[in-house]
Motif scaffolding. Structure first.
Motif, PDB file in Angstrom:
ATOM      1  N   ILE A 134     -16.950 -14.571  38.114  1.00 47.25           N
ATOM      2  CA  ILE A 134     -16.669 -15.179  36.810  1.00 47.25           C
ATOM      3  C   ILE A 134     -16.515 -14.098  35.756  1.00 47.25           C
ATOM      4  O   ILE A 134     -15.592 -14.136  34.932  1.00 47.25           O
ATOM      5  CB  ILE A 134     -17.794 -16.151  36.414  1.00 47.25           C
ATOM      6  CG1 ILE A 134     -17.842 -17.329  37.385  1.00 47.25           C
ATOM      7  CG2 ILE A 134     -17.610 -16.648  34.977  1.00 47.25           C
ATOM      8  CD1 ILE A 134     -19.023 -18.251  37.188  1.00 47.25           C
ATOM      9  N   ASN A 142     -16.240 -19.480  31.308  1.00 47.77           N
ATOM     10  CA  ASN A 142     -17.465 -19.885  32.012  1.00 47.77           C
ATOM     11  C   ASN A 142     -18.647 -18.999  31.606  1.00 47.77           C
ATOM     12  O   ASN A 142     -19.460 -18.603  32.444  1.00 47.77           O
ATOM     13  CB  ASN A 142     -17.241 -19.795  33.529  1.00 47.77           C
ATOM     14  CG  ASN A 142     -16.233 -20.794  34.035  1.00 47.77           C
ATOM     15  OD1 ASN A 142     -16.499 -21.987  34.090  1.00 47.77           O
ATOM     16  ND2 ASN A 142     -15.059 -20.309  34.401  1.00 47.77           N
ATOM     17  N   LYS A 145     -22.263 -20.508  32.391  1.00 47.54           N
ATOM     18  CA  LYS A 145     -22.493 -20.581  33.842  1.00 47.54           C
ATOM     19  C   LYS A 145     -22.742 -19.191  34.405  1.00 47.54           C
ATOM     20  O   LYS A 145     -23.654 -18.981  35.218  1.00 47.54           O
ATOM     21  CB  LYS A 145     -21.281 -21.230  34.516  1.00 47.54           C
ATOM     22  CG  LYS A 145     -21.394 -21.320  36.027  1.00 47.54           C
ATOM     23  CD  LYS A 145     -20.131 -21.933  36.617  1.00 47.54           C
ATOM     24  CE  LYS A 145     -20.204 -21.976  38.144  1.00 47.54           C
ATOM     25  NZ  LYS A 145     -18.942 -22.555  38.724  1.00 47.54           N
TER      26      LYS A 145
END
Length: 290
Positions: A134, A142, A145
């Motif tokens: 990510i 993101n 997250k």
């Protein structure tokens, strides 16, 4: 039925998980938070994960292995994005079936073998690789997250904290992400509790200002080098000096270079077994390919 270990770290973690379970069953909140130690000696995350495992599957380690069933997908996503579809596909096949890069930790068998002994590396590095994917490809989209995955990886493997602090601080600044925005601030505050929980625990129960573990704190003392020269200069560290040359090559990803440097100098202080270097070797392979 998974017989989890033949001694070593795993037996300590499962004993600590039993302490947590008994404290939880008796509603002894203070004992539960103490987790069997006034000051954490080994990584704190494993005992809490194994406690959760015990709640769900008792003395069987099904939850641990269930999590690791997601590892091939996480590895495949990282490899195909970093090495390209074709090379990533072959590396994934190697990871799953052939022990070509087994001793570099790029092997599903290695992850399962260490999970069998209840070591924290398989889970910790799985979370880190998911977060790193990510970080490199969808940082802004993101962000929360990714931060959660990184926090969980540090809770399981504290040696990752310097690496994550450096790359996250630099890229957050460069991407101009306002962490004080309400969209980010409160979730990030909750995530930060994962990072600071070991310090709060060690201060409250042990009256000791140790960020994560006593083992790590003891290893970081400069005097230990002079007392244990052969302890610090082992075969892994000597070999990894050659990989460190990669940071001098211009044009390679700056964040991968930061990971390489920070992991080398973090692990230099420790009794480094091969499993401690899995992230270091994965990133080295990535830089060599580029």
């Amino acid at each position: 039925y998974f017989f989890g270990f033949e001694g070593g770290d795993g037996s300590f973690y499962i004993n600590s998980a039993h302490v947590l379970f008994e404290s939880f069953a008796d509603f002894k909140i203070i004992d539960f938070l103490r987790a069997g130690e006034d000051v954490f000696y080994f990584t704190p995350g494993s005992r809490y994960f194994l406690f959760l495992n015990q709640l769900i599957s008792g003395d069987f380690y099904y939850l641990y292995f269930f999590f690791l069933f997601f590892l091939p997908k996480i590895i495949n996503k990282f490899l195909t994005k970093q090495f390209g579809e074709k090379v990533g596909y072959y590396l994934t096949i190697s990871f799953l079936l052939f022990p070509f890069l087994h001793h570099l930790g790029i092997s599903y068998y290695q992850y399962m073998r260490h999970a069998y002994r209840l070591f924290p590396e398989p889970l910790g590095y799985m979370f880190f690789i998911a977060g790193l994917t990510i970080f490199l490809h969808s940082f802004r989209e993101n962000y929360l997250k990714m931060n959660l995955l990184f926090a969980l990886s540090v809770f399981l493997r504290p040696n990752l904290v310097l690496t994550i602090f450096l790359i996250m601080t630099i890229k957050t600044f460069r991407e101009k992400i306002n962490v004080f925005n309400l969209k980010y601030f409160f979730p990030l505050f909750l995530i930060s509790l994962i990072y600071i929980f070991p310090l709060i625990h060690n201060l409250y129960f042990g009256n000791s200002f140790i960020l994560f573990t006593e083992y790590g704190s003891n290893m970081m003392k400069l005097g230990n080098i002079y007392d244990n020269t052969e302890f610090y200069f082992n075969k892994y560290k000597i070999v990894n000096l050659f990989f460190l040359v990669l940071v001098l090559i211009p044009g390679l990803n700056i964040y991968l270079k930061i990971i390489l440097i920070s992991q080398f100098f973090t692990l230099f202080w420790f009794e480094t077994l091969g499993r401690y270097y899995w992230i270091y070797w994965l990133v080295s392979l990535n830089l060599l390919y580029n």
